[in-house]
Design an enzyme around this catalytic site. Structure first.
Site, PDB file in Angstrom:
ATOM      1  N   ARG A  15       0.842  -1.197   0.000  1.00 28.66           N
ATOM      2  CA  ARG A  15       0.000   0.000   0.000  1.00 28.66           C
ATOM      3  C   ARG A  15       0.880   1.251   0.000  1.00 28.66           C
ATOM      4  O   ARG A  15       2.097   1.179   0.191  1.00 28.66           O
ATOM      5  CB  ARG A  15      -0.932   0.000   1.217  1.00 28.66           C
ATOM      6  CG  ARG A  15      -2.032  -1.023   1.148  1.00 28.66           C
ATOM      7  CD  ARG A  15      -2.813  -1.124   2.451  1.00 28.66           C
ATOM      8  NE  ARG A  15      -2.041  -1.744   3.521  1.00 28.66           N
ATOM      9  CZ  ARG A  15      -2.489  -1.918   4.761  1.00 28.66           C
ATOM     10  NH1 ARG A  15      -3.712  -1.497   5.087  1.00 28.66           N
ATOM     11  NH2 ARG A  15      -1.727  -2.499   5.665  1.00 28.66           N
ATOM     12  N   LYS A  75       1.512   1.775   7.348  1.00 30.37           N
ATOM     13  CA  LYS A  75       1.817   0.949   8.515  1.00 30.37           C
ATOM     14  C   LYS A  75       2.747   1.678   9.477  1.00 30.37           C
ATOM     15  O   LYS A  75       3.360   2.693   9.138  1.00 30.37           O
ATOM     16  CB  LYS A  75       2.452  -0.374   8.082  1.00 30.37           C
ATOM     17  CG  LYS A  75       1.472  -1.313   7.409  1.00 30.37           C
ATOM     18  CD  LYS A  75       0.251  -1.599   8.276  1.00 30.37           C
ATOM     19  CE  LYS A  75       0.565  -2.394   9.524  1.00 30.37           C
ATOM     20  NZ  LYS A  75      -0.630  -2.625  10.373  1.00 30.37           N
ATOM     21  N   TYR A  94      -1.080   4.330  10.703  1.00 30.74           N
ATOM     22  CA  TYR A  94      -1.454   3.354  11.734  1.00 30.74           C
ATOM     23  C   TYR A  94      -0.259   3.149  12.661  1.00 30.74           C
ATOM     24  O   TYR A  94       0.891   3.045  12.202  1.00 30.74           O
ATOM     25  CB  TYR A  94      -1.834   2.007  11.105  1.00 30.74           C
ATOM     26  CG  TYR A  94      -3.160   1.997  10.389  1.00 30.74           C
ATOM     27  CD1 TYR A  94      -4.350   2.167  11.089  1.00 30.74           C
ATOM     28  CD2 TYR A  94      -3.225   1.809   9.016  1.00 30.74           C
ATOM     29  CE1 TYR A  94      -5.571   2.155  10.435  1.00 30.74           C
ATOM     30  CE2 TYR A  94      -4.443   1.796   8.347  1.00 30.74           C
ATOM     31  CZ  TYR A  94      -5.612   1.974   9.056  1.00 30.74           C
ATOM     32  OH  TYR A  94      -6.813   1.967   8.412  1.00 30.74           O
ATOM     33  N   HIS A  96      -0.813   1.345  16.298  1.00 28.00           N
ATOM     34  CA  HIS A  96      -1.063   0.158  17.137  1.00 28.00           C
ATOM     35  C   HIS A  96       0.022   0.024  18.201  1.00 28.00           C
ATOM     36  O   HIS A  96       0.724  -0.984  18.302  1.00 28.00           O
ATOM     37  CB  HIS A  96      -1.133  -1.105  16.268  1.00 28.00           C
ATOM     38  CG  HIS A  96      -2.221  -1.087  15.238  1.00 28.00           C
ATOM     39  ND1 HIS A  96      -3.561  -1.146  15.587  1.00 28.00           N
ATOM     40  CD2 HIS A  96      -2.176  -1.003  13.884  1.00 28.00           C
ATOM     41  CE1 HIS A  96      -4.293  -1.114  14.477  1.00 28.00           C
ATOM     42  NE2 HIS A  96      -3.484  -1.020  13.442  1.00 28.00           N
ATOM     43  N   GLU A 118      -5.876   4.596  13.620  1.00 30.18           N
ATOM     44  CA  GLU A 118      -6.845   3.715  14.271  1.00 30.18           C
ATOM     45  C   GLU A 118      -7.582   4.365  15.429  1.00 30.18           C
ATOM     46  O   GLU A 118      -8.549   3.792  15.946  1.00 30.18           O
ATOM     47  CB  GLU A 118      -6.170   2.420  14.751  1.00 30.18           C
ATOM     48  CG  GLU A 118      -5.239   2.581  15.939  1.00 30.18           C
ATOM     49  CD  GLU A 118      -3.811   2.890  15.542  1.00 30.18           C
ATOM     50  OE1 GLU A 118      -2.923   2.781  16.398  1.00 30.18           O
ATOM     51  OE2 GLU A 118      -3.575   3.243  14.352  1.00 30.18           O
ATOM     52  N   SER A 220     -21.590 -13.948  23.881  1.00 27.64           N
ATOM     53  CA  SER A 220     -20.268 -14.503  24.130  1.00 27.64           C
ATOM     54  C   SER A 220     -19.993 -14.692  25.618  1.00 27.64           C
ATOM     55  O   SER A 220     -19.906 -13.723  26.378  1.00 27.64           O
ATOM     56  CB  SER A 220     -19.188 -13.596  23.524  1.00 27.64           C
ATOM     57  OG  SER A 220     -17.912 -14.178  23.676  1.00 27.64           O
ATOM     58  N   VAL A 239     -11.917  -9.233  17.286  1.00 27.81           N
ATOM     59  CA  VAL A 239     -12.128  -8.482  18.519  1.00 27.81           C
ATOM     60  C   VAL A 239     -11.323  -7.191  18.477  1.00 27.81           C
ATOM     61  O   VAL A 239     -10.152  -7.192  18.090  1.00 27.81           O
ATOM     62  CB  VAL A 239     -11.683  -9.322  19.739  1.00 27.81           C
ATOM     63  CG1 VAL A 239     -11.832  -8.528  21.020  1.00 27.81           C
ATOM     64  CG2 VAL A 239     -12.497 -10.610  19.794  1.00 27.81           C
ATOM     65  N   LEU A 240     -11.929  -6.089  18.881  1.00 27.90           N
ATOM     66  CA  LEU A 240     -11.221  -4.808  18.979  1.00 27.90           C
ATOM     67  C   LEU A 240     -11.539  -4.142  20.302  1.00 27.90           C
ATOM     68  O   LEU A 240     -12.703  -3.950  20.648  1.00 27.90           O
ATOM     69  CB  LEU A 240     -11.634  -3.864  17.830  1.00 27.90           C
ATOM     70  CG  LEU A 240     -11.087  -2.436  17.938  1.00 27.90           C
ATOM     71  CD1 LEU A 240      -9.570  -2.421  17.763  1.00 27.90           C
ATOM     72  CD2 LEU A 240     -11.763  -1.503  16.940  1.00 27.90           C
ATOM     73  N   ASP A 270      -2.802  -7.190  15.121  1.00 29.38           N
ATOM     74  CA  ASP A 270      -2.192  -5.861  15.222  1.00 29.38           C
ATOM     75  C   ASP A 270      -2.201  -5.352  16.661  1.00 29.38           C
ATOM     76  O   ASP A 270      -1.357  -4.533  17.044  1.00 29.38           O
ATOM     77  CB  ASP A 270      -2.935  -4.849  14.339  1.00 29.38           C
ATOM     78  CG  ASP A 270      -2.407  -4.832  12.915  1.00 29.38           C
ATOM     79  OD1 ASP A 270      -1.205  -5.084  12.726  1.00 29.38           O
ATOM     80  OD2 ASP A 270      -3.189  -4.568  11.994  1.00 29.38           O
ATOM     81  N   LYS A 279       0.804 -15.301  17.201  1.00 30.25           N
ATOM     82  CA  LYS A 279       2.002 -14.471  17.085  1.00 30.25           C
ATOM     83  C   LYS A 279       2.015 -13.895  15.673  1.00 30.25           C
ATOM     84  O   LYS A 279       1.507 -14.519  14.727  1.00 30.25           O
ATOM     85  CB  LYS A 279       3.265 -15.293  17.344  1.00 30.25           C
ATOM     86  CG  LYS A 279       3.468 -16.446  16.376  1.00 30.25           C
ATOM     87  CD  LYS A 279       4.702 -17.265  16.726  1.00 30.25           C
ATOM     88  CE  LYS A 279       4.892 -18.414  15.715  1.00 30.25           C
ATOM     89  NZ  LYS A 279       6.067 -19.246  16.047  1.00 30.25           N
ATOM     90  N   VAL A 298      -1.365 -12.692   9.978  1.00 31.30           N
ATOM     91  CA  VAL A 298      -0.663 -11.644   9.234  1.00 31.30           C
ATOM     92  C   VAL A 298      -1.082 -10.280   9.774  1.00 31.30           C
ATOM     93  O   VAL A 298      -2.272  -9.958   9.847  1.00 31.30           O
ATOM     94  CB  VAL A 298      -0.962 -11.755   7.731  1.00 31.30           C
ATOM     95  CG1 VAL A 298      -0.338 -10.590   6.975  1.00 31.30           C
ATOM     96  CG2 VAL A 298      -0.445 -13.080   7.189  1.00 31.30           C
TER      97      VAL A 298
END
Length: 362
Positions: A15, A75, A94, A96, A118, A220, A239-240, A270, A279, A298
């Protein structure tokens, strides 16, 4: 202002921070743009297109960083890029940071102003710059999972949609947000059996209204996770927790209970991953096996489809780039949502959730 676009150097990241169309928009507002030679090639944009849009092509990343005030990336900056940052830079990308103390230490030491895609909140209260890549990642998660289920990839040899007379594969999606919704859409389209788990009844109700009997919605709990993870051919971790490390909802014991050749696609990687066994991996080497279960983790999934991803991301970012180029302080002061993305400034982590995760840098 001088805006810089370096070539992304994370493994198999194709990108680019600005498309030629976005460059033209920034230039139209009176700013100059430096683009590293070849920066857009992975997304299908030539240097000539950038020149026609008003950019100046420079030879290398050193020239981009030295000649720019606002650095626009995709990134998180790698170590060699972080070493180029100075207090005169504003970095927009981004980040993270919560699970990445090494990156945090370098960004704090640089003195640069760092704004995380983000964390930017849009006018509707959503994570406006995370949403387009979450949509891409959610759709890719099913594609990646389907490929990983193939026997040649180490999977169990299950076709998610089945065929007449043969049961379809079971897909469990953990989390019904942007990633989860797009994963569900793809999985339903393939004809899989789809279960979604979430702790928000309103999310489950909305998904049930949309898909009806095509999916099963489940509140859940630990017991529900144990049941559905163990029964699944493909589990998608969607999940975030905003700006925080993802919780390990999928335990090692749950992984061990899955059938050999089953697959976990952990889109939350991430932010550290939502499986205890996760991992980070790369597009060059995307999977590994734990207890017979294939893990696809990934950390830059949308980089697999850079043309689509770059265009979708730029649709969301270019307005903010122009606003920052017009004046960083003024942009942060006038736009509360953009200010929510401010993560590092003047040698400190200033975003509260990230600061709580990394108190040594606050």
């Amino acid at each position: 202002m001088r805006v810089g676009v370096p070539t992304e150097i994370k493994s198999n990241e194709n990108r680019v921070g600005l498309t030629p169309g976005s460059v033209a928009e920034v230039v139209a507002h009176g700013h100059s743009v430096l683009v590293q030679a070849g920066a857009g090639e992975g997304s299908g944009f030539s240097d000539e297109e950038y020149v026609l849009s008003g950019a100046e092509i420079v030879a290398d990343a050193d020239a981009v960083f030295a000649g720019s005030e606002l650095i626009v990336k995709v990134k998180e900056p790698q170590a060699v890029e972080r070493a180029r940052l100075t207090p005169d830079h504003t970095l927009f990308t981004y980040l993270h940071l919560a699970p990445d103390p090494e990156q945090a230490a370098d960004l704090v030491a640089s003195g640069a102003t760092c704004i995380a895609y983000e964390s930017v909140v849009g006018p509707r209260g959503d994570l406006a710059l995370l949403a387009p890549m979450s949509q891409v990642a959610g759709r890719l998660a099913v594609q990646a999972g389907a490929r990983s289920l193939e026997k040649v990839a180490g999977g169990s040899g299950v076709l998610l949609g089945g065929v007449p007379g043969v049961e379809a594969g079971k897909v469990t999606v953990i989390g019904g947000g942007f990633v989860g919704k797009n994963a569900i859409e793809m999985a339903v389209g393939l004809g899989a059996q789809v279960v979604v788990l979430d702790r928000n009844p309103a999310v489950l109700e909305a998904l049930s209204d949309q898909y009806g009997a095509a999916i099963q919605t489940v509140f859940s709990t630990t017991a529900a996770l144990e049941k559905h993870v163990s029964e699944s051919d493909l589990v998608i971790g969607a999940v975030l927790v905003r700006n925080a490390t993802a919780p390990h909802l999928i335990t090692r014991a749950m992984v061990a209970s899955m059938r050999p050749g089953s697959v976990i696609v952990d889109v939350a990687i991430d932010q550290g991953g939502c499986a205890e066994t996760s991992k980070p991996t790369t597009h060059a080497d995307p999977t590994y096996v734990v207890d017979g279960v294939v893990h696809y983790c990934v950390a830059n999934m949308p980089g697999a489809v850079p043309r689509t991803s770059t265009q979708a991301l730029n649709n969301a970012t270019v307005g903010y780039v122009v606003k920052l180029a017009n004046g960083v302080d003024e942009a942060l002061e006038s736009d509360e949502g953009l200010r929510a993305g401010l993560t590092v400034r003047a040698g400190k982590i200033v975003e509260p959730t990230v600061a709580a995760a990394l108190p040594q840098f606050a």
